[in-house]
Scaffold this motif. Structure first.
Motif, PDB file in Angstrom:
ATOM      1  N   ILE A  22       0.837  -1.202   0.000  1.00 47.47           N
ATOM      2  CA  ILE A  22       0.000   0.000   0.000  1.00 47.47           C
ATOM      3  C   ILE A  22       0.872   1.252   0.000  1.00 47.47           C
ATOM      4  O   ILE A  22       0.608   2.214  -0.725  1.00 47.47           O
ATOM      5  N   ALA A  23       1.925   1.230   0.815  1.00 48.41           N
ATOM      6  CA  ALA A  23       2.827   2.379   0.865  1.00 48.41           C
ATOM      7  C   ALA A  23       3.484   2.627  -0.491  1.00 48.41           C
ATOM      8  O   ALA A  23       3.581   3.770  -0.961  1.00 48.41           O
ATOM      9  N   ARG A  24       3.927   1.554  -1.139  1.00 48.44           N
ATOM     10  CA  ARG A  24       4.539   1.703  -2.464  1.00 48.44           C
ATOM     11  C   ARG A  24       3.530   2.234  -3.474  1.00 48.44           C
ATOM     12  O   ARG A  24       3.840   3.120  -4.279  1.00 48.44           O
ATOM     13  N   MET A  25       2.319   1.681  -3.444  1.00 50.18           N
ATOM     14  CA  MET A  25       1.295   2.129  -4.386  1.00 50.18           C
ATOM     15  C   MET A  25       1.001   3.608  -4.209  1.00 50.18           C
ATOM     16  O   MET A  25       0.867   4.361  -5.187  1.00 50.18           O
ATOM     17  N   LEU A  26       0.919   4.046  -2.962  1.00 52.49           N
ATOM     18  CA  LEU A  26       0.652   5.449  -2.678  1.00 52.49           C
ATOM     19  C   LEU A  26       1.719   6.335  -3.300  1.00 52.49           C
ATOM     20  O   LEU A  26       1.424   7.341  -3.956  1.00 52.49           O
ATOM     21  N   LEU A  27       2.970   5.983  -3.104  1.00 51.86           N
ATOM     22  CA  LEU A  27       4.081   6.794  -3.579  1.00 51.86           C
ATOM     23  C   LEU A  27       4.243   6.706  -5.100  1.00 51.86           C
ATOM     24  O   LEU A  27       4.540   7.705  -5.762  1.00 51.86           O
ATOM     25  N   GLU A  28       4.056   5.517  -5.646  1.00 48.50           N
ATOM     26  CA  GLU A  28       4.181   5.347  -7.094  1.00 48.50           C
ATOM     27  C   GLU A  28       3.075   6.086  -7.835  1.00 48.50           C
ATOM     28  O   GLU A  28       3.328   6.771  -8.837  1.00 48.50           O
ATOM     29  N   GLU A  29       1.836   5.952  -7.356  1.00 43.23           N
ATOM     30  CA  GLU A  29       0.702   6.559  -8.057  1.00 43.23           C
ATOM     31  C   GLU A  29       0.673   8.082  -7.898  1.00 43.23           C
ATOM     32  O   GLU A  29       0.470   8.810  -8.861  1.00 43.23           O
ATOM     33  N   LYS A  30       0.859   8.545  -6.675  1.00 37.21           N
ATOM     34  CA  LYS A  30       0.714   9.983  -6.417  1.00 37.21           C
ATOM     35  C   LYS A  30       1.921  10.783  -6.874  1.00 37.21           C
ATOM     36  O   LYS A  30       1.785  11.888  -7.432  1.00 37.21           O
ATOM     37  N   PHE A  31       3.116  10.250  -6.662  1.00 37.09           N
ATOM     38  CA  PHE A  31       4.322  11.034  -6.920  1.00 37.09           C
ATOM     39  C   PHE A  31       5.181  10.468  -8.051  1.00 37.09           C
ATOM     40  O   PHE A  31       6.283  10.944  -8.281  1.00 37.09           O
ATOM     41  N   ASP A  32       4.657   9.442  -8.733  1.00 39.88           N
ATOM     42  CA  ASP A  32       5.355   8.852  -9.880  1.00 39.88           C
ATOM     43  C   ASP A  32       6.764   8.389  -9.512  1.00 39.88           C
ATOM     44  O   ASP A  32       7.708   8.521 -10.301  1.00 39.88           O
ATOM     45  N   MET A  33       6.906   7.831  -8.320  1.00 40.70           N
ATOM     46  CA  MET A  33       8.204   7.312  -7.881  1.00 40.70           C
ATOM     47  C   MET A  33       8.365   5.860  -8.324  1.00 40.70           C
ATOM     48  O   MET A  33       7.423   5.073  -8.251  1.00 40.70           O
ATOM     49  N   SER A  34       9.569   5.520  -8.770  1.00 43.40           N
ATOM     50  CA  SER A  34       9.895   4.116  -9.018  1.00 43.40           C
ATOM     51  C   SER A  34      10.271   3.468  -7.691  1.00 43.40           C
ATOM     52  O   SER A  34      10.490   4.147  -6.683  1.00 43.40           O
ATOM     53  N   LEU A  35      10.327   2.142  -7.682  1.00 37.26           N
ATOM     54  CA  LEU A  35      10.750   1.457  -6.469  1.00 37.26           C
ATOM     55  C   LEU A  35      12.154   1.897  -6.064  1.00 37.26           C
ATOM     56  O   LEU A  35      12.443   2.068  -4.872  1.00 37.26           O
ATOM     57  N   ALA A  36      13.021   2.114  -7.061  1.00 39.85           N
ATOM     58  CA  ALA A  36      14.381   2.595  -6.756  1.00 39.85           C
ATOM     59  C   ALA A  36      14.330   3.965  -6.092  1.00 39.85           C
ATOM     60  O   ALA A  36      15.064   4.228  -5.123  1.00 39.85           O
ATOM     61  N   ASP A  37      13.462   4.852  -6.591  1.00 38.51           N
ATOM     62  CA  ASP A  37      13.307   6.176  -5.978  1.00 38.51           C
ATOM     63  C   ASP A  37      12.895   6.035  -4.511  1.00 38.51           C
ATOM     64  O   ASP A  37      13.427   6.728  -3.635  1.00 38.51           O
ATOM     65  N   ILE A  38      11.924   5.139  -4.271  1.00 31.70           N
ATOM     66  CA  ILE A  38      11.405   4.965  -2.918  1.00 31.70           C
ATOM     67  C   ILE A  38      12.486   4.455  -1.983  1.00 31.70           C
ATOM     68  O   ILE A  38      12.678   4.984  -0.875  1.00 31.70           O
ATOM     69  N   LEU A  39      13.217   3.433  -2.433  1.00 32.97           N
ATOM     70  CA  LEU A  39      14.228   2.808  -1.567  1.00 32.97           C
ATOM     71  C   LEU A  39      15.452   3.690  -1.374  1.00 32.97           C
ATOM     72  O   LEU A  39      16.202   3.510  -0.407  1.00 32.97           O
ATOM     73  N   CYS A  40      15.639   4.637  -2.285  1.00 35.09           N
ATOM     74  CA  CYS A  40      16.807   5.525  -2.189  1.00 35.09           C
ATOM     75  C   CYS A  40      16.482   6.870  -1.542  1.00 35.09           C
ATOM     76  O   CYS A  40      17.228   7.841  -1.699  1.00 35.09           O
ATOM     77  N   GLY A  41      15.377   6.940  -0.829  1.00 31.31           N
ATOM     78  CA  GLY A  41      15.089   8.137  -0.051  1.00 31.31           C
ATOM     79  C   GLY A  41      14.274   9.195  -0.753  1.00 31.31           C
ATOM     80  O   GLY A  41      14.306  10.374  -0.350  1.00 31.31           O
ATOM     81  N   GLY A  42      13.517   8.810  -1.777  1.00 31.18           N
ATOM     82  CA  GLY A  42      12.727   9.788  -2.507  1.00 31.18           C
ATOM     83  C   GLY A  42      11.692  10.500  -1.656  1.00 31.18           C
ATOM     84  O   GLY A  42      11.375  11.666  -1.888  1.00 31.18           O
TER      85      GLY A  42
END
Length: 279
Positions: A22-42
């Motif tokens: 759910i956390a990944r979906m929130l960040l990917e959908e709303k802020f267009d972050m890739s998983l790499a972006d998320i894991l690297c402190g986006g």
């Protein structure tokens, strides 16, 4: 706020794996972050306004509000539909109705068809059919003014020429209109099934679009079938999504009411969920 802080907060109401998803979906959908972006402190690099939105979103998720309502949209048949608490969230299994309607239309050899969606909600079925069959006339009914407003906004956003009407499925009477396909995903969950349902559905999605009395689980299907018998053209199709407990009973009911044939089809999870009845 970090990604780990978000998913750990969500473990209060979700299993860890689901909380992370759910956390990944929130960040990917709303802020267009890739998983790499998320894991690297986006998350830590978001501007203050986005952090404020994110805090409010996580709080809503902690109260088990569906993520589609938090985001304000859901994906269906590769289109993004606006949703909020006035309509059901589109489910992937429901795409079968669109696929079947499109297959029937293509088998008709390009003839311009008239298609009706009863109980349209967000408009996801009717609009997706229109996008796939731009030459078809598509009409959609709902009894909810909120739902019709949302469906109208989605039709405008997706540039789909769908006629929207406020009509009650339980009291529909056939007039001069005739249809080649009628499709419906009406309320079908029995009141007694509430105890097995998640709070994010019970507390947030509209109950009038979900539940029927235990004493008459086929309430909407019977009314719509009777309308269809009067309003469908010869060899026209009536397509239903059903409670998997009652798919066979729904098919049998359509035949006992006068349909010429009725087949049951499984959903993407292998459960009997759909009926294709032919007049």
């Amino acid at each position: 706020m970090t990604y780990e802080e978000i998913w750990r907060r969500l473990t209060a109401v979700n299993e860890q794996g689901e909380a992370k998803a759910i956390a990944r979906m929130l960040l990917e959908e709303k802020f267009d972050m890739s998983l790499a972006d998320i894991l690297c402190g986006g998350v830590e690099q978001l501007p203050a306004a986005d952090v404020e939105w994110l805090e409010q979103a996580v709080s809503r998720l902690e109260h088990q509000e569906p993520i589609q309502y938090v985001l304000g949209w859901a994906w269906f048949c590769c289109h993004r539909f606006g949703v909020h608490t006035g309509v059901l969230i589109p489910r992937p299994e429901t795409e079968w109705l669109v696929d079947r309607a499109v297959a029937i239309a293509k088998a008709a050899g390009g003839r311009q068809l008239r298609i009706l969606d009863i109980g349209t909600g967000s408009g996801c079925i009717a609009i997706s059919i229109k996008k796939a069959l731009p030459e078809a006339y598509v009409e959609a009914w709902d009894i909810s003014d909120d739902a019709l407003a949302i469906a109208a906004a989605n039709a405008k956003e997706l540039e789909a020429d769908v006629r929207l009407c406020r009509r009650d499925a339980l009291s529909a009477e056939a007039g001069a209109e005739r249809w080649d396909i009628i499709v419906s995903n009406p309320p079908y969950i029995c009141d007694s099934e509430r105890v097995d349902m998640d709070a994010n559905v019970l507390d947030h999605e509209p109950s009038t679009a979900l539940f029927v009395p235990d004493a008459d689980p086929l309430l909407f299907y019977r009314a719509i079938t009777r309308y269809a018998l009067a309003a469908l053209n010869e060899d026209g199709h009536l397509l239903f999504e059903c409670n998997t407990r009652y798919a066979e009973a729904t098919a049998a009911m359509t035949k006992s009411e006068g349909m010429g044939s009725a087949d049951v089809a499984d959903d993407c999870f292998g459960l009997p969920r759909f009926v294709d009845a032919v007049r």
